[in-house]
Design a protein around this motif. Structure first.
Motif, short mmCIF file in Angstrom:
data_model
loop_
_atom_site.label_atom_id
_atom_site.label_comp_id
_atom_site.label_asym_id
_atom_site.label_seq_id
_atom_site.Cartn_x
_atom_site.Cartn_y
_atom_site.Cartn_z
N VAL A 155 0.83 -1.20 0.00
CA VAL A 155 0.00 0.00 0.00
C VAL A 155 0.87 1.26 0.00
N ILE A 156 1.90 1.28 0.82
CA ILE A 156 2.76 2.46 0.89
C ILE A 156 3.51 2.65 -0.42
N ALA A 157 4.00 1.57 -1.00
CA ALA A 157 4.70 1.68 -2.29
C ALA A 157 3.78 2.26 -3.35
N ALA A 158 2.53 1.79 -3.38
CA ALA A 158 1.56 2.31 -4.35
C ALA A 158 1.28 3.79 -4.10
N ALA A 159 1.18 4.18 -2.82
CA ALA A 159 0.92 5.57 -2.49
C ALA A 159 2.08 6.47 -2.89
N VAL A 160 3.31 6.01 -2.68
CA VAL A 160 4.49 6.79 -3.06
C VAL A 160 4.50 7.02 -4.56
N VAL A 161 4.26 5.97 -5.33
CA VAL A 161 4.26 6.09 -6.78
C VAL A 161 3.14 7.01 -7.25
N ALA A 162 1.95 6.86 -6.67
CA ALA A 162 0.82 7.70 -7.07
C ALA A 162 1.09 9.16 -6.78
N ALA A 163 1.63 9.46 -5.60
CA ALA A 163 1.91 10.84 -5.23
C ALA A 163 3.00 11.44 -6.12
N HIS A 164 4.08 10.69 -6.31
CA HIS A 164 5.18 11.17 -7.14
C HIS A 164 4.71 11.44 -8.57
N ASN A 165 3.96 10.50 -9.14
CA ASN A 165 3.54 10.65 -10.52
C ASN A 165 2.53 11.77 -10.70
N ASN A 166 1.69 11.99 -9.70
CA ASN A 166 0.74 13.09 -9.79
C ASN A 166 1.47 14.42 -9.91
N ALA A 167 2.46 14.63 -9.06
CA ALA A 167 3.22 15.88 -9.10
C ALA A 167 4.07 15.98 -10.37
N LEU A 168 4.68 14.87 -10.75
CA LEU A 168 5.53 14.88 -11.94
C LEU A 168 4.72 15.21 -13.19
N ARG A 169 3.56 14.59 -13.33
CA ARG A 169 2.76 14.83 -14.53
C ARG A 169 2.19 16.24 -14.56
N SER A 170 1.89 16.79 -13.40
CA SER A 170 1.45 18.18 -13.36
C SER A 170 2.55 19.10 -13.88
N TRP A 171 3.78 18.81 -13.49
CA TRP A 171 4.93 19.59 -13.95
C TRP A 171 5.11 19.43 -15.46
N LEU A 172 4.97 18.21 -15.97
CA LEU A 172 5.13 17.98 -17.40
C LEU A 172 4.01 18.64 -18.19
N ARG A 173 2.80 18.63 -17.66
CA ARG A 173 1.68 19.30 -18.35
C ARG A 173 1.89 20.81 -18.44
N SER A 174 2.67 21.35 -17.51
CA SER A 174 2.96 22.78 -17.54
C SER A 174 4.17 23.10 -18.42
#
Length: 241
Positions: A155-174
């Motif tokens: 669960v923690i590993a999935a949460a880390v990946v989800a959080a990281h990717n959410n921020a990363l993709r927001s940066w890429l979209r900008s």
């Protein structure tokens, strides 16, 4: 008067030349209409040279992920086993951001291409899953002996990946604008606040607060709340921003 000839242009390493040629053709012709033969012809090398560096055409789109996965695995293995494990996997996830931030223009270009090609999106998901397995494997070892150790690790590993990717993709979209480090730190701070255990060896670092004028995400959960519910709340909060 003495004369001097200009120094010859230094050719990029073959691996970089193949990546550059591939993305030039992807932009001009489209990904599906570009073949490996087209790439090697533009790069001026043979097919054997291409496959020496990349097992497939998909791999040339993600040239640094194998290195990043190896760095992440080594980083996790280098821990002394006494630090707070959630903080350790969050720090490991930041290695992925480092790869993207090394060349923002290339990262944005790849993000746009991946959005357009379903096969590349599927390939990227398989890469992300490998990162998640590496994080979960480390956490399983750290939580060994606990009744919920495997569940908590996954669960923690999935949460880390989800959080990281959410921020990363927001940066890429900008288009790579803004502070990617601060965005990822804030997202991972939410995970640490939800899962890190004070007294586990290292102080829990609070989430990095966004700049004035931006939204603040706060997730509140009962101490005895199921892990799946906390993860859902974290992902829902991040997904709305």
């Amino acid at each position: 008067m003495s004369t001097s000839s200009a120094a010859p242009a230094v050719k990029p390493p073959m691996r970089d030349a193949l990546v550059e040629a591939a993305f030039r053709l992807f932009l001009e012709r489209g990904y599906d209409r570009t073949t490996v033969d087209d790439i090697v012809a533009l790069a001026g090398v043979g097919r054997r040279s291409f496959f020496r560096y990349f097992p497939s055409k998909e791999d040339v789109v993600f040239p640094d992920h194998e290195r990043c996965l190896a760095d992440m695995t080594a980083f996790l293995a280098a821990g002394d086993g006494n630090g707070e494990p959630v903080g350790r996997v969050c720090d490991a996830a930041r290695l992925v951001l480092r790869v993207y931030a090394e060349n923002p223009a290339f990262s944005v270009r790849r993000y746009r291409l991946t959005k357009q090609v379903p096969g590349l999106r599927a390939y990227e998901l398989s890469v992300v899953r490998r990162y998640e397995r590496a994080l979960a494997g480390y956490l399983r070892e750290r939580f060994a002996g606990r009744p919920d150790g495997t569940l908590r690790a996954d669960v923690i590993a999935a949460a880390v990946v989800a959080a990281h990717n959410n921020a990363l993709r927001s940066w890429l979209r900008s288009d790579g604008a803004g502070d990617a480090d601060a965005a990822v730190d804030h997202a991972l701070g939410c995970v640490r606040a939800a899962f890190a255990e004070p007294g586990g060896g290292a102080a829990v670092r609070p989430p990095v607060m966004p700049a004035r004028g931006e939204d603040v995400v706060v997730v509140v959960a009962r101490r005895d709340a199921p892990l799946w519910r906390v993860v859902r709340e974290v992902e829902a909060a991040l997904g709305r921003h």
